[in-house]
Design an enzyme around this catalytic site. Sequence first.
Site, PDB file in Angstrom:
ATOM      1  N   CYS A  94      -2.563   8.737   2.894  1.00 57.59           N
ATOM      2  CA  CYS A  94      -2.411   8.615   1.283  1.00 57.59           C
ATOM      3  C   CYS A  94      -3.461   8.540   0.449  1.00 57.59           C
ATOM      4  CB  CYS A  94      -1.663   7.337   1.174  1.00 57.59           C
ATOM      5  SG  CYS A  94      -2.489   6.011   2.058  1.00 57.59           S
ATOM      6  N   ARG A 128      -9.114  15.518   6.875  1.00 59.21           N
ATOM      7  CA  ARG A 128      -9.224  14.312   7.774  1.00 59.21           C
ATOM      8  C   ARG A 128      -7.772  13.988   8.148  1.00 59.21           C
ATOM      9  NH1 ARG A 128     -10.159   8.464   7.660  1.00 59.21           N
ATOM     10  NH2 ARG A 128      -9.147   8.563   5.462  1.00 59.21           N
ATOM     11  N   GLU A 187       3.121  14.104  -3.115  1.00 60.62           N
ATOM     12  CA  GLU A 187       1.945  13.912  -2.169  1.00 60.62           C
ATOM     13  C   GLU A 187       2.228  14.803  -0.946  1.00 60.62           C
ATOM     14  OE1 GLU A 187       2.550   9.744  -0.530  1.00 60.62           O
ATOM     15  OE2 GLU A 187       0.376   9.608  -0.073  1.00 60.62           O
ATOM     16  N   GLU A 232       0.881  -1.191   0.220  1.00 63.57           N
ATOM     17  CA  GLU A 232      -0.143  -0.012   0.083  1.00 63.57           C
ATOM     18  C   GLU A 232       0.793   1.222   0.061  1.00 63.57           C
ATOM     19  OE1 GLU A 232      -3.167  -0.390  -0.436  1.00 63.57           O
ATOM     20  OE2 GLU A 232      -3.502  -2.202   0.234  1.00 63.57           O
TER      21      GLU A 232
END
Length: 483
Positions: free
Chosen positions: A292, A286, A388, A258
């Site tokens: 991710c 959140r 990210e 993941e």
Amino acid sequence: MTTADGAPAVPIADLFIDGKWCEGATGERFPVTDPSDGTTVAEFAVASDADCDAALEAAASAFPAWSATSPRARSEVLRRAFEILTAEADILAEIIVRENGKAWSDARAEATYATEFFRWFAEEAVRVPGEYRLSPAADKRIIVTHQPIGVSVLITPWNFPAAMATRKLAPALAAGCTTVLKPARETPLTAAYIVDAIARAGVPAGVVNLVTPKASGPAVTRMLAHPAVRKLSFTGSTEVGRTLLKQAADRVVSTSMELGGNAPLIVLPGADLDMAVEGAYIAKMRNGGSACTSANRFYVHDSLHDDFVEKLGNRLAAVVVGSGLDPANEVGALVSLYERDKVAELVDTAVGEGARVAVGGTKSETGAFYAPTLLTDVRHGSTINRSEIFGPVSAIVRFTEVDEAVSLANDSEAGLMAYVFGEEGQSIRLAQRLNAGMVAVNRGVVSDPAAPFGGTKQSGLGREGSSEGILEFLETQYIAVDA
Ligand code: ADP
């Protein structure tokens, strides 16, 4: 941090090897820090190579007996772990807040979500499918069954220190595997609390082990070379995942990965503006944006762009930021000053590349806080759009054609998560054109233990949760019986 029935009064900060808490062979310890104020929460035991070997050997010795227990017996251990952690959810949430820094509401929600994996996999343990059929030529009967894969190394990140551990431990134990858990260095206390809950639920010695090596890289390389290891389940960055995939190749160890995301959030023409703003707020904020699955690239249709920016901006400007120990604070700290500075650098770079700060854009003087931030005029393909962010920063790109939004959304190496806001039928049709393992339509959260979590492209391999999650820890076996 006290409980009525035997739970530890202070966070456990030791290794768990072969059913016993221990200090580790060297006696060395490392500090676990509260990122909101830099204080030391605990000194955690360092696992040496010898400790990691001992944990793997304990898991290997426990495997024959644990894999031979009845599914019902394993299910009941998991069910007891669910009940223990449900009763102790506030304590678990407090430990999460202390070492991770997140807001109380996020930590409390994580405690519940994490605990649900034990209930879900208690139910899945007794429902592993099989098959029995006649071959097409009628020369044999085909039996398809599943066997536990073996000793499993579980590596988890700091952003959801409870849920990432239970999402691996619960299906591994349900399948009959034995485990060595290596949590992130930033958040070992949550992992220790969960392991202790499983031990109190009655799991036999050696089935669950916990190690915290000083340097993850060399320790994990060594662990993957151990002949007993058959499975690696990893959640973390794509960069580390790629390295571990190469290492797993040496012994052809099965992997579930993941990895990172870069989720697009598309607001289509005709979307309900309030629903889109609220959903976008949740999808972004959140866990303070340290997820991710967090919405990372906002593609907003021209017709709604200005109103969306204004409303989301007002919402973000009103957010109360502060320590997670005060439930009134809606957004907590990032996990470390390092992570805070990474976010600040991304915002500065975005501004240098033409973005405009509509709200926020500042970091705290002390503590690892970053202000909820809204950037407009972000260019598709700019640095922040390709990174990210892992912080409370919404970066807005404007689009005019729906097909253009689809191609912009798909223009990424990541394929974990996407969000679509718009008329329902159109949004579901569009969701199917997105290269993402998960798509949320008109809502800001997807995670559910009963649903398959995972990504496409460089966001990973395999799925966690749902009925697929247990299969990651099972090996398919075909038995041919003469007809
Ligand atoms: P994040 O950006 O979420 O910290 P990482 O991939 O750095 O993601 O970390 C996820 C997990 O992987 C943590 O448990 C961390 O200790 C571990 N880790 C980091 N680097 C390595 C490595 N080279 N080999 C094995 N595990 C690693």
